[in-house]
Design a protein around this motif. Structure first.
Motif, short mmCIF file in Angstrom:
data_model
loop_
_atom_site.label_atom_id
_atom_site.label_comp_id
_atom_site.label_asym_id
_atom_site.label_seq_id
_atom_site.Cartn_x
_atom_site.Cartn_y
_atom_site.Cartn_z
N ARG A 195 0.94 -1.11 0.01
CA ARG A 195 0.00 0.02 -0.10
C ARG A 195 0.68 1.30 -0.11
O ARG A 195 2.04 1.38 0.29
N GLY A 196 0.26 2.34 -0.16
CA GLY A 196 0.81 3.58 -0.05
C GLY A 196 1.27 4.44 -1.46
O GLY A 196 0.58 3.71 -2.58
N ARG A 197 1.95 5.37 -1.53
CA ARG A 197 1.98 6.33 -2.81
C ARG A 197 3.26 6.03 -3.34
O ARG A 197 4.26 5.65 -2.70
N LEU A 198 3.24 5.63 -4.67
CA LEU A 198 4.71 5.11 -5.37
C LEU A 198 4.70 6.21 -6.39
O LEU A 198 3.95 6.27 -7.44
N ARG A 199 5.92 7.08 -6.44
CA ARG A 199 6.15 7.96 -7.48
C ARG A 199 7.13 7.38 -8.40
O ARG A 199 8.07 6.89 -8.27
N ILE A 200 6.90 7.49 -9.78
CA ILE A 200 7.53 6.68 -10.96
C ILE A 200 7.88 7.73 -12.01
O ILE A 200 6.95 8.58 -12.19
N ASP A 201 8.81 7.49 -12.98
CA ASP A 201 8.99 8.43 -13.85
C ASP A 201 8.99 7.50 -15.27
O ASP A 201 9.99 6.46 -14.99
N LEU A 202 8.30 7.65 -16.20
CA LEU A 202 8.41 6.83 -17.46
C LEU A 202 8.37 7.54 -18.69
O LEU A 202 8.43 8.69 -18.93
N VAL A 240 11.62 10.52 -6.16
CA VAL A 240 11.00 9.66 -7.23
C VAL A 240 11.52 8.18 -6.84
O VAL A 240 12.47 8.07 -6.20
N ASP A 241 10.57 7.29 -6.67
CA ASP A 241 10.55 5.83 -6.44
C ASP A 241 11.80 5.19 -7.27
O ASP A 241 12.70 4.30 -7.08
N CYS A 242 11.15 5.31 -8.55
CA CYS A 242 11.89 4.54 -9.69
C CYS A 242 11.50 5.10 -11.00
O CYS A 242 10.70 5.82 -11.00
N VAL A 243 12.44 4.74 -11.81
CA VAL A 243 12.24 5.32 -13.30
C VAL A 243 12.47 4.13 -14.15
O VAL A 243 13.16 3.23 -14.03
N LEU A 244 11.80 4.11 -15.30
CA LEU A 244 12.02 3.22 -16.41
C LEU A 244 12.99 4.00 -17.51
O LEU A 244 12.09 5.06 -18.08
N ARG A 245 13.74 3.27 -17.94
CA ARG A 245 14.53 4.04 -18.98
C ARG A 245 15.10 3.06 -20.07
O ARG A 245 15.49 1.82 -19.88
N VAL A 246 15.35 3.37 -21.19
CA VAL A 246 15.64 2.52 -22.30
C VAL A 246 16.97 3.16 -22.78
O VAL A 246 17.45 4.35 -23.01
N GLY A 247 18.01 2.11 -23.18
CA GLY A 247 19.17 2.32 -23.55
C GLY A 247 20.37 1.81 -22.26
O GLY A 247 19.82 1.16 -21.50
N GLU A 248 21.32 1.87 -22.71
CA GLU A 248 22.40 1.51 -21.89
C GLU A 248 22.51 2.21 -20.40
O GLU A 248 22.19 3.45 -20.74
N LEU A 249 22.71 1.67 -19.40
CA LEU A 249 22.81 2.38 -18.00
C LEU A 249 23.79 3.13 -17.85
O LEU A 249 25.11 3.09 -18.35
N PRO A 250 23.46 4.39 -17.55
CA PRO A 250 24.42 5.42 -17.03
C PRO A 250 25.27 5.04 -15.77
O PRO A 250 24.44 4.12 -15.18
N ASP A 251 26.32 5.41 -15.47
CA ASP A 251 27.10 5.11 -14.13
C ASP A 251 26.39 6.06 -13.09
O ASP A 251 27.00 7.12 -12.67
N SER A 252 25.26 5.65 -12.56
CA SER A 252 24.64 6.65 -11.69
C SER A 252 24.51 5.99 -10.34
O SER A 252 24.12 7.14 -9.24
#
Length: 294
Positions: A85-92, A133-145
């Protein structure tokens, strides 16, 4: 501790107050009392900036560790008795959200009715900690983050051009033909603004880059597609993104036997010893969803 940690992370009393839904005066008084109780100045405040002192940095490190322990214990108890339960902040990414994720959200909401989703759509770099933000969905190679990345899918790509472009420049039958007067629409990273190689192909299982002249460089997905449809050059897209344009014939696939490399899709989230239940089930659902659709 939560209040102090958010002030350090956001760099502002006002931003922390807004993030936690507290009056600004309450935040100021709470920090004054905290500093008095500890007998140390944690923050140096002026009308123009906020600086964390050496004692403040040490206290912040303790806060983060202790709050993580507390969250883990509370999560164990909550999960034993409650559904996620609860609020989930995501970026797509906007296109992926519109075409794949959002149409399937009724299924997720029915499965987890006590989770509220706060969805942003962008292709920019998102600072998860600073922006909450809890999670993001990203397309492409992963940056060194420094983030944790879980691959959820790979996207097949295609090389395409508009009917009008092919009428003017001809249809290439081999890679060598691309060097005979063809143009590309250049893609630049929205974060770095650095232009990527014009076109990429897989030849005998090896990646090969082809640089073509380009009159247009864009950093937005919609603009990239619009330029290609306007006949400004050859471009490469995930197949799902242009399936409708291919079906109606406004775009034509080129060199189908030499496809571009596949694009990995990752969900990224901050390093945690134990994921909150609402985040864990959402990530698992994304893996399931993308496995079915792409």
């Amino acid at each position: 501790m939560r209040l102090y940690a958010r002030i350090v992370e956001l760099g502002s009393f006002t931003a922390a107050a807004n993030d936690l839904g507290l009056p600004r005066a309450t935040v100021t008084n709470a920090i004054k009392k905290l500093e008095a109780r500890l007998g140390a100045q944690l923050l140096q405040r002026t009308t123009r900036c906020l600086r964390v002192t050496r004692d403040g940095q040490a206290w912040y490190a303790h806060c983060v560790r202790l709050l993580a322990d507390l969250d883990e214990v509370e999560a164990d108890f909550r999960e034993a008795a409650l559904k996620p339960r609860g609020r989930l902040r995501i970026d797509l990414p906007a296109t992926l959200a519109r075409q794949l994720v959002i149409p399937a959200l009724p299924e997720f909401c029915a499965r987890f009715p006590q989770i509220e989703l706060d969805i942003g759509t962008s292709d920019r770099f998102v600072d998860l900690l600073r922006e909450g933000v809890d999670c993001v969905l990203r397309v492409g190679e992963l940056p060194d983050s420094g983030l944790v990345g879980r691959r959820v899918a790979t996207l097949a790509q295609v090389t395409v051009a508009s009917v009008g472009y092919l009428r003017r420049h001809g249809r290439p039958a081999a890679l060598a033909d691309l060097q005979q007067g063809h143009l590309a629409v250049n893609w630049a990273s929205p974060t770095t603004r650095r232009a990527e190689p014009s076109l990429e192909f897989v030849v005998n299982r090896r990646r090969r880059e082809i640089s073509l002249p380009a009159r247009i460089t864009v950093s937005g997905v919609d603009a990239y597609l619009a330029c290609c449809e306007a006949g400004l050059g050859i471009a490469q897209f995930p197949r799902y993104r242009i399936a409708e344009a291919l079906a109606r014939g406004s775009l034509c696939e080129l060199l189908p036997d030499l496809p571009p490399p596949v694009l990995p899709v990752h969900v990224l989230y901050a390093q945690q010893r134990q994921l909150p239940a609402r985040l864990r089930v959402f990530v698992d659902w994304l893996v399931e969803l993308m496995g079915r659709q792409v």
